[in-house]
Design a protein around this motif. Structure first.
Motif, PDB file in Angstrom:
ATOM      1  N   ALA A   1       0.831  -1.210   0.000  1.00  0.00           N
ATOM      2  CA  ALA A   1       0.000   0.000   0.000  1.00  0.00           C
ATOM      3  C   ALA A   1       0.865   1.259   0.000  1.00  0.00           C
ATOM      4  O   ALA A   1       0.544   2.240  -0.684  1.00  0.00           O
TER       5      ALA A   1
ATOM      6  N   TRP B   1      -0.265   6.151   3.987  1.00  0.00           N
ATOM      7  CA  TRP B   1      -1.384   5.231   4.196  1.00  0.00           C
ATOM      8  C   TRP B   1      -2.720   5.980   4.152  1.00  0.00           C
ATOM      9  O   TRP B   1      -3.691   5.500   3.584  1.00  0.00           O
TER      10      TRP B   1
ATOM     11  N   TYR C   1      -3.433   6.860   0.598  1.00  0.00           N
ATOM     12  CA  TYR C   1      -3.891   5.672  -0.129  1.00  0.00           C
ATOM     13  C   TYR C   1      -5.352   5.382   0.183  1.00  0.00           C
ATOM     14  O   TYR C   1      -6.150   5.086  -0.712  1.00  0.00           O
TER      15      TYR C   1
ATOM     16  N   ALA D   1      -7.079   1.734   4.580  1.00  0.00           N
ATOM     17  CA  ALA D   1      -5.793   1.211   4.114  1.00  0.00           C
ATOM     18  C   ALA D   1      -4.807   1.336   5.256  1.00  0.00           C
ATOM     19  O   ALA D   1      -4.453   2.444   5.648  1.00  0.00           O
TER      20      ALA D   1
END
Length: 216
Positions: free
Chosen positions: A159, A198, A201, A209
């Motif tokens: 990720a 994160w 994302y 995520a």
């Protein structure tokens, strides 16, 4: 430096944006950064191991069975339950062995999780990855989200690789080695940079995520 409170996240983010002003656009898109801290100890590390290389849904299901059958969740009880119970949890054989090695190291004193809090990152990483089955990603995520280390960036996380590629317009995801090199610019707040990407994302995909540690 440590990340123990949401105030630490905000302080680190401010410092990070001064280090790399390019990240301001990403921060605006990502929104509020979460703290994502879990208590240090066997249970937090166990949850990460359970979630290695499986989907969040699968990790949650296995984790529920793991806590049901290994109750109380202690290294001593894990070893006492034995192979038949381990199988009922849904753990793969390699993960069963990892827990065997981890439990034995904790009981025997070869690994002392509380000491990792104040230990230099490289030393803490070495202690964790010396345990059979615990690799860099697992060690990094544990030190970041359970022990509060501020300067860790799990560059092997898919990720994070995808988020950095999207944010900077790369044609493909950077490798773990390439991302680790890029992340050096965000030291000593690489843990905040990881939270930022994160969050970016998650915002770009419209869903959660985060490392599998969030199954706890």
């Amino acid at each position: 430096m440590r990340i123990d409170t949401i105030e630490d996240v905000e302080t680190g983010l401010e410092a990070l944006l001064q280090l790399d002003p390019r990240l301001q656009v990403i921060r605006d898109y990502a929104g509020q950064l979460p703290l994502r801290r879990n208590p240090a100890g066997f249970e937090s590390l166990a949850s990460i191991i359970v979630g290695q290389q499986v989907s969040i849904a699968s990790a949650a299901a296995i984790w529920a069975r793991f806590k049901q059958h290994i109750d109380p969740l202690t290294p001593e009880n894990y070893l006492e339950q034995g192979a038949e119970v381990w199988k009922l949890t849904g753990l793969s054989r390699p993960k069963q062995k990892t827990f065997q090695h981890l439990s034995a190291a904790l009981i025997g004193g070869q690994l002392d999780l509380p000491s990792l809090t104040t230990m230099p990152v490289n030393d803490a990483m070495a202690k964790l990855t010396a345990i059979h089955g615990i690799g860099p990603w697992t060690a990094e995520v544990y030190l970041l989200f359970a022990e509060g280390h501020a300067d860790i960036f799990p560059s092997g996380d898919v990720a994070l690789q995808e988020a950095v590629a999207r944010a900077f317009g790369f044609d493909s995801r950077p490798s773990a080695k390439e991302l680790s090199f890029l992340a050096k610019d965000w030291s000593p707040w690489r843990g905040i940079a990881a939270r930022l990407f994160w969050a970016y994302y998650a915002a770009s995909r419209g869903k959660e995520a985060a490392p599998v540690m969030s199954v706890m």
